[in-house]
Design a protein around this motif. Sequence first.
Motif, short mmCIF file in Angstrom:
data_model
loop_
_atom_site.label_atom_id
_atom_site.label_comp_id
_atom_site.label_asym_id
_atom_site.label_seq_id
_atom_site.Cartn_x
_atom_site.Cartn_y
_atom_site.Cartn_z
N PHE A 18 -10.54 1.79 -0.75
CA PHE A 18 -9.50 2.33 0.20
C PHE A 18 -9.05 3.52 -0.36
O PHE A 18 -8.69 4.60 0.37
N GLN A 19 -8.98 3.71 -1.63
CA GLN A 19 -8.52 4.64 -2.54
C GLN A 19 -9.52 6.01 -2.44
O GLN A 19 -9.36 7.11 -2.36
N GLY A 20 -10.61 5.32 -2.16
CA GLY A 20 -11.80 6.40 -2.32
C GLY A 20 -12.03 6.99 -0.53
O GLY A 20 -12.88 7.75 -0.37
N GLY A 21 -11.29 6.50 0.18
CA GLY A 21 -11.29 7.00 1.67
C GLY A 21 -12.03 6.22 2.47
O GLY A 21 -12.53 6.66 3.59
N ALA A 22 -12.42 5.00 2.21
CA ALA A 22 -13.27 3.85 3.06
C ALA A 22 -12.42 3.89 4.40
O ALA A 22 -11.33 3.81 4.41
N PHE A 23 -13.24 3.99 5.59
CA PHE A 23 -12.81 3.37 6.69
C PHE A 23 -12.47 2.16 7.00
O PHE A 23 -11.24 1.73 7.23
N GLY A 48 -0.32 12.80 -1.07
CA GLY A 48 -1.63 12.95 -1.78
C GLY A 48 -2.76 11.91 -1.75
O GLY A 48 -3.38 11.65 -2.54
N VAL A 49 -2.64 11.13 -0.61
CA VAL A 49 -3.77 10.06 -0.06
C VAL A 49 -4.51 10.47 1.05
O VAL A 49 -4.28 11.56 1.62
N GLU A 50 -5.44 9.68 1.18
CA GLU A 50 -6.22 9.85 2.16
C GLU A 50 -5.69 9.50 3.63
O GLU A 50 -5.10 8.32 3.79
N PRO A 51 -5.69 10.53 4.64
CA PRO A 51 -5.03 9.92 5.87
C PRO A 51 -5.38 8.75 6.47
O PRO A 51 -6.78 8.47 6.52
N LYS A 52 -4.55 7.72 7.32
CA LYS A 52 -4.98 6.56 7.59
C LYS A 52 -5.28 7.04 9.14
O LYS A 52 -4.76 8.04 9.79
N ARG A 53 -5.87 6.03 9.53
CA ARG A 53 -6.63 6.34 11.09
C ARG A 53 -5.88 5.10 11.85
O ARG A 53 -5.22 4.22 11.39
N ILE A 54 -5.60 5.45 13.34
CA ILE A 54 -4.89 4.58 13.96
C ILE A 54 -5.64 4.18 15.14
O ILE A 54 -6.22 4.86 15.81
N THR A 55 -5.65 3.04 15.57
CA THR A 55 -6.61 2.31 16.67
C THR A 55 -5.78 2.48 18.05
O THR A 55 -4.72 2.88 18.00
N GLU A 56 -6.69 2.65 19.10
CA GLU A 56 -6.06 2.86 20.45
C GLU A 56 -4.80 1.98 20.78
O GLU A 56 -4.15 2.08 21.34
N GLU A 57 -5.32 0.56 20.50
CA GLU A 57 -4.42 -0.46 20.78
C GLU A 57 -2.98 -0.36 19.73
O GLU A 57 -2.01 -0.56 20.81
N GLN A 73 -7.21 1.09 5.89
CA GLN A 73 -7.28 2.27 6.22
C GLN A 73 -7.00 2.57 7.55
O GLN A 73 -6.83 3.66 7.99
N VAL A 74 -7.37 1.45 8.47
CA VAL A 74 -7.15 1.58 9.80
C VAL A 74 -6.03 1.04 10.27
O VAL A 74 -6.11 -0.34 10.10
#
Length: 518
Positions: A92-97, A334-343, A374-375
Amino acid sequence: MKPIWIVDDDQSIRFVLEKALAREQLAVRSFSNPRDVLAALESDEPQVLVSDIRMPGGSGLDLLSRVKERLPSLPVIIMTAYSDLDSAVSAFQGGAFEYLPKPFDLPKAVELIRRAVDESLREEVSDERNGPAPEILGQAPAMQDVFRAIGRLSQSNVTVLITGESGSGKELVARALHRHSPRGDLGTNGPFIAINTAAIPKDLLESELFGHERGAFTGAQTMRRGRFEQADGGTLFLDEIGDMPFDLQTRLLRVLSDGQFYRVGGHQPLKANVRVIAATHQNLELRVKDGVFREDLFHRLNVIRLRLPPLRERSEDVPALARFFLQKSAKELGVEPKRITEEALERLRAFDFPGNVRQLENICHWLTVMAPAQVIEPKDLPPELLQQRADTPLAAEVRPLVAPMMPLATAPVPMPTMPPAPANPGLPTLPPVVLPSPGPADAATEDADWLADLERVAHRMLDANRPDVWDSLTRQFEARLIQTALGTTRGRRIEAAQKLGIGRNTITRKIQELGLDD
């Protein structure tokens, strides 16, 4: 759409995923080691990358790092049979989905890849639209009215009163009015000075606004210019004007009338070429009626009034705002942006947001720090959002609708017994229900009953101007159908899907979306 790349030294894993994704009409390209992937990236790129973490000839985490250097927005799913904390954190620190431990449930793996594909396609659309960050986000009709008003006022120096609830973005609108005016960046580039009149003690507010002369009061060691002088040639934003002390309102009225004022302890009149924009969350007409706000000052400020809608009146803007704030929080931390699900976005849209846009920004900052993956899924949202869902009046409103959809006999009909269903920790416990087969007249009556209940609930929600009528009732309907089917099949999902006439992947996805396996 570009293919999904599978990287794993285990040929059987590659084969299983290839076949499963092919059934979903998704193109696949397989690799047995990271070196071949990096070579292929010279001439091609995937829609989604699914990589094992430990392989001969290279690490999946190293591959993740190298791929992210070239394709920062590419969703990467890390697989591993070594489900340890360090691997998960590193991924996750490396930006994994997402992080997929082996052995995995194939339908869930396919569903995860589907979500990654959807996210990748959204990122492509977002990249196409990317430009300078907008001053104010808003597609809702009420916000478009605000934008039009800012445009009409762009060549004017008229006084403006902005009304709206706390946290709705009144200062952003004030800054936009200044920037697009002849005094702003596109004109003389005058200063924008903001002061919150409610945040400064009454004894200090006069000095803050008008300045003071040396020796005017104890502690006044030097002369100090006030905010009116500082804003000369520009704009002074008076936030929470409704809380200004009554005696200071008289001095403000004089400045607005002739542009003249005195520093505290001063004897020489000063003039400042200042445009005033005021804002309040209070009802100034009511405060005038109560005798705590001057009527003449109210009319002097209320030349042009802009009402900023609360977030609950522009729920269609929540997804864009949430994604923007997640990007902003990630950049600040200073971290990878998190993604958010439609739900999860739908859950956010259904929230009332008493704190408006400011509250949404704080929630996104909380999610950036506290969401475990990350999601962001609905279950990752902060407790106050989940609590509102449990306490919402909709739960009471829908009870009449839900009960007839899983009807119990109201007449004393002998009911055969059924052995209890085996425990299934992934699903809510459902009571066994066995009913005698109704005749045609009984079935028609039952249909009419629950449809009438549905109509009554829909009427109540529509009359209350609920923004989530379709989504809320649809979720209730789907959840009860699936629960009923699973109750009759003792939790067997494939059999329940067949009875409902839907696919296995569909029922799995719906169970996850509706939170039935929590």
